[in-house]
Design an enzyme around this catalytic site. Structure first.
Site, PDB file in Angstrom:
ATOM      1  N   ARG A 102      -4.184  16.603  13.388  1.00 14.07           N
ATOM      2  CA  ARG A 102      -4.365  17.681  12.420  1.00 14.07           C
ATOM      3  C   ARG A 102      -5.465  17.369  11.409  1.00 14.07           C
ATOM      4  O   ARG A 102      -6.179  18.255  10.969  1.00 14.07           O
ATOM      5  CB  ARG A 102      -3.038  17.876  11.692  1.00 14.07           C
ATOM      6  CG  ARG A 102      -2.776  19.293  11.321  1.00 14.07           C
ATOM      7  CD  ARG A 102      -1.387  19.474  10.805  1.00 14.07           C
ATOM      8  NE  ARG A 102      -0.805  18.183  10.392  1.00 14.07           N
ATOM      9  CZ  ARG A 102       0.460  18.012  10.113  1.00 14.07           C
ATOM     10  NH1 ARG A 102       1.297  19.006  10.219  1.00 14.07           N
ATOM     11  NH2 ARG A 102       0.941  16.843   9.731  1.00 14.07           N
TER      12      ARG A 102
ATOM     13  N   LYS B  78       9.563   8.250  23.034  1.00 12.27           N
ATOM     14  CA  LYS B  78      10.887   8.461  22.482  1.00 12.27           C
ATOM     15  C   LYS B  78      10.767   8.857  21.015  1.00 12.27           C
ATOM     16  O   LYS B  78       9.734   8.539  20.419  1.00 12.27           O
ATOM     17  CB  LYS B  78      11.749   7.223  22.657  1.00 12.27           C
ATOM     18  CG  LYS B  78      11.313   6.025  21.800  1.00 12.27           C
ATOM     19  CD  LYS B  78      12.238   4.882  21.982  1.00 12.27           C
ATOM     20  CE  LYS B  78      13.427   4.981  21.069  1.00 12.27           C
ATOM     21  NZ  LYS B  78      13.302   4.204  19.824  1.00 12.27           N
TER      22      LYS B  78
ATOM     23  N   ASP C 217       9.247   4.018  27.827  1.00 11.51           N
ATOM     24  CA  ASP C 217      10.175   3.130  27.139  1.00 11.51           C
ATOM     25  C   ASP C 217       9.427   1.807  27.098  1.00 11.51           C
ATOM     26  O   ASP C 217       9.279   1.153  28.141  1.00 11.51           O
ATOM     27  CB  ASP C 217      11.494   2.977  27.904  1.00 11.51           C
ATOM     28  CG  ASP C 217      12.465   2.110  27.126  1.00 11.51           C
ATOM     29  OD1 ASP C 217      12.047   1.029  26.662  1.00 11.51           O
ATOM     30  OD2 ASP C 217      13.632   2.494  26.967  1.00 11.51           O
ATOM     31  N   HIS C 218       8.936   1.430  25.935  1.00 15.42           N
ATOM     32  CA  HIS C 218       7.994   0.307  25.931  1.00 15.42           C
ATOM     33  C   HIS C 218       8.646  -1.011  26.369  1.00 15.42           C
ATOM     34  O   HIS C 218       7.960  -1.947  26.739  1.00 15.42           O
ATOM     35  CB  HIS C 218       7.267   0.179  24.586  1.00 15.42           C
ATOM     36  CG  HIS C 218       8.072  -0.430  23.477  1.00 15.42           C
ATOM     37  ND1 HIS C 218       8.999   0.268  22.760  1.00 15.42           N
ATOM     38  CD2 HIS C 218       8.083  -1.680  22.970  1.00 15.42           C
ATOM     39  CE1 HIS C 218       9.541  -0.527  21.853  1.00 15.42           C
ATOM     40  NE2 HIS C 218       8.998  -1.718  21.959  1.00 15.42           N
TER      41      HIS C 218
ATOM     42  N   GLU D 201      16.787  -7.837  15.476  1.00 10.07           N
ATOM     43  CA  GLU D 201      15.562  -7.667  14.692  1.00 10.07           C
ATOM     44  C   GLU D 201      15.796  -8.158  13.271  1.00 10.07           C
ATOM     45  O   GLU D 201      16.925  -8.086  12.772  1.00 10.07           O
ATOM     46  CB  GLU D 201      15.172  -6.192  14.643  1.00 10.07           C
ATOM     47  CG  GLU D 201      14.863  -5.593  15.996  1.00 10.07           C
ATOM     48  CD  GLU D 201      14.369  -4.155  15.855  1.00 10.07           C
ATOM     49  OE1 GLU D 201      13.153  -3.963  15.802  1.00 10.07           O
ATOM     50  OE2 GLU D 201      15.207  -3.253  15.763  1.00 10.07           O
TER      51      GLU D 201
ATOM     52  N   ASP E 243      18.697   4.963  18.844  1.00  6.86           N
ATOM     53  CA  ASP E 243      17.362   4.381  18.709  1.00  6.86           C
ATOM     54  C   ASP E 243      17.120   3.251  19.701  1.00  6.86           C
ATOM     55  O   ASP E 243      15.992   3.060  20.163  1.00  6.86           O
ATOM     56  CB  ASP E 243      17.196   3.865  17.265  1.00  6.86           C
ATOM     57  CG  ASP E 243      15.798   3.347  16.977  1.00  6.86           C
ATOM     58  OD1 ASP E 243      14.843   4.101  17.223  1.00  6.86           O
ATOM     59  OD2 ASP E 243      15.663   2.193  16.520  1.00  6.86           O
TER      60      ASP E 243
ATOM     61  N   HIS F 126      16.302   1.391  25.260  1.00  2.57           N
ATOM     62  CA  HIS F 126      15.851   0.034  25.586  1.00  2.57           C
ATOM     63  C   HIS F 126      16.955  -0.821  26.230  1.00  2.57           C
ATOM     64  O   HIS F 126      16.745  -1.439  27.278  1.00  2.57           O
ATOM     65  CB  HIS F 126      15.347  -0.684  24.340  1.00  2.57           C
ATOM     66  CG  HIS F 126      14.251   0.052  23.611  1.00  2.57           C
ATOM     67  ND1 HIS F 126      13.308   0.801  24.256  1.00  2.57           N
ATOM     68  CD2 HIS F 126      13.956   0.147  22.293  1.00  2.57           C
ATOM     69  CE1 HIS F 126      12.469   1.325  23.365  1.00  2.57           C
ATOM     70  NE2 HIS F 126      12.855   0.946  22.166  1.00  2.57           N
TER      71      HIS F 126
ATOM     72  N   LYS G  77      19.519  -4.356  13.125  1.00  4.76           N
ATOM     73  CA  LYS G  77      18.401  -4.617  12.228  1.00  4.76           C
ATOM     74  C   LYS G  77      18.864  -5.552  11.121  1.00  4.76           C
ATOM     75  O   LYS G  77      20.050  -5.675  10.845  1.00  4.76           O
ATOM     76  CB  LYS G  77      17.899  -3.306  11.622  1.00  4.76           C
ATOM     77  CG  LYS G  77      17.401  -2.330  12.693  1.00  4.76           C
ATOM     78  CD  LYS G  77      16.258  -1.495  12.206  1.00  4.76           C
ATOM     79  CE  LYS G  77      15.753  -0.559  13.278  1.00  4.76           C
ATOM     80  NZ  LYS G  77      14.780  -1.159  14.178  1.00  4.76           N
TER      81      LYS G  77
END
Ligand code: BG6
Length: 478
Positions: A46, A143, A172-173, A211, A230, A235, A326
């Site tokens: 944008r 995602k 999906d990395h 994480e 998430d 994953h 996390k």
């Protein structure tokens, strides 16, 4: 190996993902000599900026997120020469004809939708109405692919109005991570493991994705998502599939994805006693989850641990323990395949009982270790110890593991090559939601509040209990 010349359009090219992953990843592939001289990358977003300003943005992104870039300033200029920018209104009419004029016939053409799912339909429709989508064009979508089964189905239906399934690359990395692919090589390229790869020899499997980061600036998204949506739905589920699937007949997209789909469909519904949700609290120096997402009453989980079962011949009664969170103690992701005890110890109990563990490390360093039992060296008699047979890719590939490409680099190149093996098929994504939806609905119905846990810990106590009750324990997060 260089790929065919291509035109790649990145929608959302000024956004976070493009700056952190896509553009630096493309640059690294360029430095590796994989991007042909006449490839063209067009940023579209944008922002009303020109190509020069976009180049500056890319320079800064590479500087910040590119890691060690092996081809220096001259290389960077060569890369930028391939990059153009078009301001575009995804839901309107401006910019589309300019984009059209930049794309060339007879080239591989790919469109990366690095934008929110609410724009997928509008962009797909305009690609068609403006004659930009050829029969061979590919689209790449990120995602979150839906919020639940219903929204995922709607998204699939929207994309299917304009593109065939073999043109849609759902990223999906985790599937692009080197070790994850190596997992398939280890399983299906060796005689050693596959005969033992079943309930008869494997006691259980643990998958941990821990994480240290919190939700950062993504609070608004994350608070409507939580760890289940998430991380687990995508994953962890993908990792589970690769561990549990039957050997596909070929390493080809549908053969692999058919087998993964069968695993998801064979998953039993999770018993609520076998799930722990957690939410990190504040520390003296750091705000907790609720402060991060600016929602003092949030009941969204930043941690999930669960036990599940796959009801098929291979895995009957073998528990799979999944855990992600996390703000945990360390950034560490591991799949551990824990084998059963030997049926009888000829060395007597005092020698100790030991187990083989195949550990597939995804983070921070990628590698595979097989824990085997040997005699403790020295004159102390027959005592047993566990030692690792180790294969860290950094050592195998070079001093800094520099050659291990980032997941995104590999996946983008696979899009150009037209190889969907490491991308999720629509039915897989739907099946994964069909499994996670009842869990989330159950939490909502029961008004469940996640267990608090300390930042820097291994998660709530209850997660440890989940294993202890079964006479097992989690692998250490370190
Ligand atoms: C993303 C999640 O898909 O994966 C993030 O949305 C998470 O919340 C990230 O932090 C983890 O990826 P990686 O590659 O750092 O393990």
């Amino acid at each position: 190996i260089p790929v065919d010349p291509f035109d790649l359009v990145i929608f959302g090219a000024t956004g976070d993902l493009a700056r952190r992953k896509i553009l630096p990843g493309l640059f690294r592939r360029f430095c590796a000599g994989q991007i042909p001289p006449d490839a063209r990358i067009v940023g579209a977003a944008r922002s009303e900026i020109d190509t020069a300003a976009f180049h500056q943005l890319v320079r800064e992104a590479i500087d910040e997120f590119g890691g060690k870039t092996p081809c220096g300033d001259a290389g960077l200029e060569g890369f930028l020469a391939r990059l153009a920018y078009v301001p575009i209104d995804a839901k309107g009419t401006s910019g589309w004809s300019e984009l059209c004029s930049l794309l060339r016939p007879d080239m591989v053409r790919a469109f990366y939708f690095s934008v929110g799912p609410s724009l997928f339909g509008a962009i797909a429709e305009r690609l068609h109405s403006n004659g930009l989508a050829t029969d061979d064009s590919r689209i790449v979508v990120e995602k979150p692919f839906g919020h639940d089964l219903a929204t995922a189905k709607a998204l699939n239906a929207t994309l299917a109005q304009h593109f065939r399934e073999d043109q849609i690359y759902r990223i999906d990395h985790y599937l692009g991570k080197e070790t994850v692919q190596n997992l398939m090589a280890v399983r299906f390229g060796n005689m050693l493991f596959e005969p033992l790869w079943n309930a008869q020899y494997i006691d259980h499997v643990q998958i941990t994705v821990a994480e240290t980061v919190g939700v950062g600036g993504r609070g608004a998204y994350y608070d409507t998502s939580g760890a289940m949506r998430d991380m687990v739905q995508n994953h962890l589920m993908q990792l589970l599939c690769l561990i549990a699937m039957e050997p596909p007949a070929k390493f080809d997209p549908d053969a692999v994805r058919d087998e993964k789909l069968k695993v998801i469909r064979a998953l039993d519904p999770v018993d609520f006693h076998h799930i722990v949700r957690g939410q990190y609290g504040p520390t003296d120096s750091q705000p907790g989850y609720r402060e991060h997402v600016e929602n003092p009453r949030s009941t969204t989980e930043s941690f999930v641990a669960l036990k599940c079962h796959i009801s098929n011949w291979r895995w009957a009664n073998t528990p799979f323990y999944l855990r992600t969170g996390k703000r945990l103690k360390a950034r560490s992701s591991e799949i551990a395949v824990v084998f059963k005890d030997t049926p009888h110890s000829i060395f007597g109990e005092e020698a100790g009982r030991h187990r083989n563990v195949l550990s597939i490390l995804l983070q921070p360093n990628e590698g595979i270790t097989l824990q085997v039992t040997i005699k403790e060296p020295g004159p102390g008699g027959m005592r047993l110890v566990d030692v690792p047979l180790d294969m860290t890719f950094a050592e195998a590939l070079g001093p800094d593991g520099e050659d291990v490409p980032d997941a995104y680099e590999r996946l983008i190149m696979d899009v150009i090559r037209g190889n969907q093996t490491l991308f999720m098929r629509g039915d897989e994504v739907e099946a994964a939601w069909a499994w996670t939806d009842p869990i989330i609905a159950g939490w909502e119905r029961r008004g469940e509040v996640p267990e608090p846990y300390d930042s820097g810990s291994t998660g709530p106590e209850e997660a440890l209990m989940l294993m202890h009750r079964d006479g097992r324990k989690w692998r250490e997060i370190r």
